[in-house]
Design an enzyme around this catalytic site. Sequence first.
Site, PDB file in Angstrom:
ATOM      1  N   SER A   1      70.476  28.287  13.594  1.00 24.74           N
ATOM      2  CA  SER A   1      70.320  27.861  12.399  1.00 24.74           C
ATOM      3  C   SER A   1      69.606  29.387  11.573  1.00 24.74           C
ATOM      4  O   SER A   1      69.734  29.427  10.435  1.00 24.74           O
ATOM      5  CB  SER A   1      69.732  26.754  11.960  1.00 24.74           C
ATOM      6  OG  SER A   1      68.224  26.939  12.882  1.00 24.74           O
ATOM      7  N   GLU A   2      68.538  29.918  12.634  1.00 26.42           N
ATOM      8  CA  GLU A   2      67.883  31.176  12.039  1.00 26.42           C
ATOM      9  C   GLU A   2      67.813  32.155  13.280  1.00 26.42           C
ATOM     10  O   GLU A   2      67.580  31.683  14.253  1.00 26.42           O
ATOM     11  CB  GLU A   2      66.609  30.775  11.252  1.00 26.42           C
ATOM     12  CG  GLU A   2      66.548  30.102  10.119  1.00 26.42           C
ATOM     13  CD  GLU A   2      66.367  28.805   9.914  1.00 26.42           C
ATOM     14  OE1 GLU A   2      66.660  28.258   8.774  1.00 26.42           O
ATOM     15  OE2 GLU A   2      66.269  28.168  11.053  1.00 26.42           O
ATOM     16  N   THR A   3      67.590  33.373  12.646  1.00 25.13           N
ATOM     17  CA  THR A   3      67.225  34.399  13.643  1.00 25.13           C
ATOM     18  C   THR A   3      66.048  35.278  12.947  1.00 25.13           C
ATOM     19  O   THR A   3      66.393  35.629  11.767  1.00 25.13           O
ATOM     20  CB  THR A   3      68.706  35.355  14.065  1.00 25.13           C
ATOM     21  OG1 THR A   3      69.635  34.670  14.641  1.00 25.13           O
ATOM     22  CG2 THR A   3      68.286  36.521  15.029  1.00 25.13           C
TER      23      THR A   3
ATOM     24  N   HIS B   1      60.526  26.338  11.090  1.00 24.63           N
ATOM     25  CA  HIS B   1      60.751  26.436  12.596  1.00 24.63           C
ATOM     26  C   HIS B   1      60.661  27.808  13.032  1.00 24.63           C
ATOM     27  O   HIS B   1      60.063  28.181  14.112  1.00 24.63           O
ATOM     28  CB  HIS B   1      61.815  25.682  13.273  1.00 24.63           C
ATOM     29  CG  HIS B   1      63.220  26.154  13.395  1.00 24.63           C
ATOM     30  ND1 HIS B   1      64.025  26.382  12.548  1.00 24.63           N
ATOM     31  CD2 HIS B   1      63.689  26.986  14.847  1.00 24.63           C
ATOM     32  CE1 HIS B   1      65.059  27.109  13.128  1.00 24.63           C
ATOM     33  NE2 HIS B   1      64.810  27.310  14.536  1.00 24.63           N
TER      34      HIS B   1
END
Length: 273
Positions: free
Chosen positions: A40-42, A71
């Site tokens: 979902s995120e990097t 997060h």
Amino acid sequence: MQVDVFSARPFSGNPVAVVLDGTGLSAEQMQEVARWTNLSETTFVLAPTTEEADYLLRIFTPQAELPFAGHPTLGSARAWLEAGGTPRRGGRIVQECGAGLVTVRRQGEDLAFAAPPRIRVGGLDDAYRERITAALGIRREQVLDHQWVDNGPGWAVVQLATAREVLDLEPDLSLIPEAMVGAIGAHPVGGEYRYEMRTFAPGAGVAEDPACGSMSAGVAQWLTASGAAPAAYRVSQGSRVGRDASISVSADGDGTVWVGGDTSVLIRGTIAL
């Protein structure tokens, strides 16, 4: 590093990939890596541009860069500490990001971030609310309340009566392909959790987020300020996607909302860029 966030049980929270030295990378390269990790995120850690911050963080979904996300903020702070980072202000880490400066407090092994200001508030307009209820497959009267809780990613939220209603949602996200929307509902009184939450982010290329700190932050600012929620509570998230996330929320007397949870580094290594 890859860090599991919002769960004490490994592989049960929301993972974030953290590139600890993003020096020299273009935005296009960062986006390419984020598409490849398919999380979902990097995030990418860089030198800060202000003496007030410990580092600059850039946050990417598989499709776009975000000014802030919850997060990834906690997971990146954990990775930075594990890599030997030392906060300039003792127990407080200051992250610079697109949303400005975000404080992360450290109490022992626990991390929590101070919710940044919302950039859009107020109720949803009728047309958008109708699109959301249609996409979630619910009736208009099931929505007890609704609000923009946007602190960067674009979040809107609808409040349902019960956690069960939230868990039973079977959304058709093709009806809201650009949306960033969540649903919350109350658990029975006296239980471990106050609310169940689900977050859907087709606009960022993520169908359902296993655990969302930024949505929790915006919702908490809304609910605690209005007196609809207590000053401290916990949120459960992720069971519909096989996760077991626990998000803690607390509001100080000055109105500052803190969002925290467990963080653990599960992967350490190198990446060829």
